[in-house]
Design a protein around this motif. Sequence first.
Motif, PDB file in Angstrom:
ATOM      1  N   UNK A 213       0.855  -1.193   0.000  1.00  0.00           N
ATOM      2  CA  UNK A 213       0.000   0.000   0.000  1.00  0.00           C
ATOM      3  C   UNK A 213       0.891   1.245   0.000  1.00  0.00           C
ATOM      4  N   UNK A 214       0.297   2.395  -0.188  1.00  0.00           N
ATOM      5  CA  UNK A 214       1.050   3.658  -0.193  1.00  0.00           C
ATOM      6  C   UNK A 214       1.760   3.849   1.157  1.00  0.00           C
ATOM      7  N   UNK A 215       1.024   3.577   2.240  1.00  0.00           N
ATOM      8  CA  UNK A 215       1.604   3.741   3.582  1.00  0.00           C
ATOM      9  C   UNK A 215       2.773   2.774   3.806  1.00  0.00           C
ATOM     10  N   UNK A 216       2.643   1.552   3.283  1.00  0.00           N
ATOM     11  CA  UNK A 216       3.710   0.560   3.431  1.00  0.00           C
ATOM     12  C   UNK A 216       4.932   0.926   2.594  1.00  0.00           C
ATOM     13  N   UNK A 217       4.700   1.510   1.420  1.00  0.00           N
ATOM     14  CA  UNK A 217       5.821   1.997   0.607  1.00  0.00           C
ATOM     15  C   UNK A 217       6.629   3.034   1.381  1.00  0.00           C
ATOM     16  N   UNK A 218       5.903   3.956   2.014  1.00  0.00           N
ATOM     17  CA  UNK A 218       6.559   5.033   2.764  1.00  0.00           C
ATOM     18  C   UNK A 218       7.299   4.484   3.989  1.00  0.00           C
ATOM     19  N   UNK A 219       6.666   3.527   4.676  1.00  0.00           N
ATOM     20  CA  UNK A 219       7.288   2.938   5.866  1.00  0.00           C
ATOM     21  C   UNK A 219       8.562   2.173   5.494  1.00  0.00           C
ATOM     22  N   UNK A 220       8.500   1.432   4.394  1.00  0.00           N
ATOM     23  CA  UNK A 220       9.664   0.665   3.953  1.00  0.00           C
ATOM     24  C   UNK A 220      10.814   1.593   3.571  1.00  0.00           C
ATOM     25  N   UNK A 221      10.494   2.672   2.886  1.00  0.00           N
ATOM     26  CA  UNK A 221      11.541   3.619   2.469  1.00  0.00           C
ATOM     27  C   UNK A 221      12.246   4.204   3.696  1.00  0.00           C
ATOM     28  N   UNK A 222      11.444   4.617   4.699  1.00  0.00           N
ATOM     29  CA  UNK A 222      12.022   5.203   5.928  1.00  0.00           C
ATOM     30  C   UNK A 222      12.906   4.187   6.647  1.00  0.00           C
ATOM     31  N   UNK A 223      12.412   2.967   6.765  1.00  0.00           N
ATOM     32  CA  UNK A 223      13.155   1.914   7.471  1.00  0.00           C
ATOM     33  C   UNK A 223      14.465   1.589   6.750  1.00  0.00           C
ATOM     34  N   UNK A 224      14.409   1.488   5.419  1.00  0.00           N
ATOM     35  CA  UNK A 224      15.599   1.171   4.641  1.00  0.00           C
ATOM     36  C   UNK A 224      16.650   2.274   4.797  1.00  0.00           C
ATOM     37  N   UNK A 225      16.189   3.517   4.700  1.00  0.00           N
ATOM     38  CA  UNK A 225      17.111   4.650   4.849  1.00  0.00           C
ATOM     39  C   UNK A 225      17.712   4.712   6.251  1.00  0.00           C
ATOM     40  N   UNK A 226      16.858   4.503   7.260  1.00  0.00           N
ATOM     41  CA  UNK A 226      17.331   4.553   8.654  1.00  0.00           C
ATOM     42  C   UNK A 226      18.324   3.426   8.941  1.00  0.00           C
ATOM     43  N   UNK A 227      18.080   2.253   8.361  1.00  0.00           N
ATOM     44  CA  UNK A 227      18.914   1.083   8.655  1.00  0.00           C
ATOM     45  C   UNK A 227      20.166   1.012   7.785  1.00  0.00           C
ATOM     46  N   UNK A 228      20.002   1.263   6.496  1.00  0.00           N
ATOM     47  CA  UNK A 228      21.091   0.986   5.550  1.00  0.00           C
ATOM     48  C   UNK A 228      21.542   2.183   4.722  1.00  0.00           C
ATOM     49  N   UNK A 229      20.845   3.303   4.854  1.00  0.00           N
ATOM     50  CA  UNK A 229      21.168   4.477   4.040  1.00  0.00           C
ATOM     51  C   UNK A 229      22.641   4.856   4.093  1.00  0.00           C
ATOM     52  N   UNK A 230      23.256   5.058   2.921  1.00  0.00           N
ATOM     53  CA  UNK A 230      24.651   5.471   2.852  1.00  0.00           C
ATOM     54  C   UNK A 230      25.655   4.331   2.877  1.00  0.00           C
ATOM     55  N   UNK A 231      25.192   3.092   3.086  1.00  0.00           N
ATOM     56  CA  UNK A 231      26.120   1.954   3.110  1.00  0.00           C
ATOM     57  C   UNK A 231      26.387   1.437   1.693  1.00  0.00           C
ATOM     58  N   UNK A 232      27.472   0.681   1.553  1.00  0.00           N
ATOM     59  CA  UNK A 232      27.776   0.065   0.249  1.00  0.00           C
ATOM     60  C   UNK A 232      26.732  -0.998  -0.089  1.00  0.00           C
ATOM     61  N   UNK A 233      26.183  -1.620   0.950  1.00  0.00           N
ATOM     62  CA  UNK A 233      25.134  -2.620   0.735  1.00  0.00           C
ATOM     63  C   UNK A 233      23.892  -1.967   0.145  1.00  0.00           C
ATOM     64  N   UNK A 234      23.555  -0.774   0.619  1.00  0.00           N
ATOM     65  CA  UNK A 234      22.393  -0.054   0.075  1.00  0.00           C
ATOM     66  C   UNK A 234      22.607   0.254  -1.401  1.00  0.00           C
ATOM     67  N   UNK A 235      23.836   0.635  -1.752  1.00  0.00           N
ATOM     68  CA  UNK A 235      24.150   0.928  -3.162  1.00  0.00           C
ATOM     69  C   UNK A 235      23.972  -0.331  -4.016  1.00  0.00           C
ATOM     70  N   UNK A 236      24.306  -1.483  -3.448  1.00  0.00           N
ATOM     71  CA  UNK A 236      24.168  -2.762  -4.154  1.00  0.00           C
ATOM     72  C   UNK A 236      22.701  -3.103  -4.395  1.00  0.00           C
ATOM     73  N   UNK A 237      21.853  -2.745  -3.437  1.00  0.00           N
ATOM     74  CA  UNK A 237      20.416  -3.054  -3.525  1.00  0.00           C
ATOM     75  C   UNK A 237      19.712  -2.206  -4.594  1.00  0.00           C
ATOM     76  N   UNK A 238      20.214  -0.969  -4.810  1.00  0.00           N
ATOM     77  CA  UNK A 238      19.611  -0.033  -5.795  1.00  0.00           C
ATOM     78  C   UNK A 238      18.114   0.190  -5.504  1.00  0.00           C
ATOM     79  N   UNK A 239      17.842   0.662  -4.306  1.00  0.00           N
ATOM     80  CA  UNK A 239      16.453   0.860  -3.862  1.00  0.00           C
ATOM     81  C   UNK A 239      15.670   1.775  -4.818  1.00  0.00           C
ATOM     82  N   UNK A 240      16.318   2.868  -5.243  1.00  0.00           N
ATOM     83  CA  UNK A 240      15.622   3.829  -6.122  1.00  0.00           C
ATOM     84  C   UNK A 240      15.248   3.235  -7.473  1.00  0.00           C
TER      85      UNK A 240
END
Length: 245
Positions: A213-240
């Motif tokens: 859902x829209x709310x779940x999309x937003x929650x997942x984005x916040x959680x991913x950024x809070x947990x992994x934002x700026x890491x090399x692993x995040x770059x590997x995932x290519x969230x955007x």
Amino acid sequence: TNWLERMVKELADAKYTEEEMKERINAEKKLETFPRLEFGDPGVYERMKKLPSRRIIVTHLTPHLLPPSIFQSKAKILVLVRNPKDTAVSYYHFCNSMPVLPSFASWDGYFADFMNGKLTWGSYFDHLLEWNKYIDNERVMTISYEELKEDQVLGMKKIAAFFGFSLCEEDFSRIAKKTSFKAMKEKSSETHGKFGDILFRKGVVGNWKELFTKAQNEEMYRKFEDSLGGTKMAAKIKYDVYCKA
């Protein structure tokens, strides 16, 4: 995981003759070993030692739960990662299809548990954070499900180079055909018995759009950024690229 395991085994076995392959398969069968570190009776580790070299062993465990000797030996580790949204959806269906795991009455209830890490094997975010500590280790290679889906042959060439497997161009083409999702799903009842339909569901990228859902999309984005934002692993995932709502 099953897809990658099959690929790595095929890459490793490309140098063997048909006769040598039969010997290796028979040796594995005699040992009655399911090559997953976290499954089996206590004697499984002794039997694993007798598996023919090169041993390919799979695990879902985080680094701190692995024997420290793994990181001090010549063992090489291939870490498979997948975008969090597709991982969540895939695991939701897996939990509801696998009799030995707790099932969920609703996607919303499952999503809350996924975000809080209250699932078998724990938190997705903690898992990737742990492996991020090893991302520059020369004996550890991280590859994403999405890059393998985009260009399987290129992905296999990277894997072969990492493990030191020597293959020709024809080998890669042959293995890509043999290990395509379609080919593996068709043979899944032979290779994985009654679990075949559970393990090989869709094999696509972007299936999360059917449930989030829209709310779940937003929650997942916040959680991913809070947990992994700026890491090399995040770059590997290519969230955007793969999780854009």
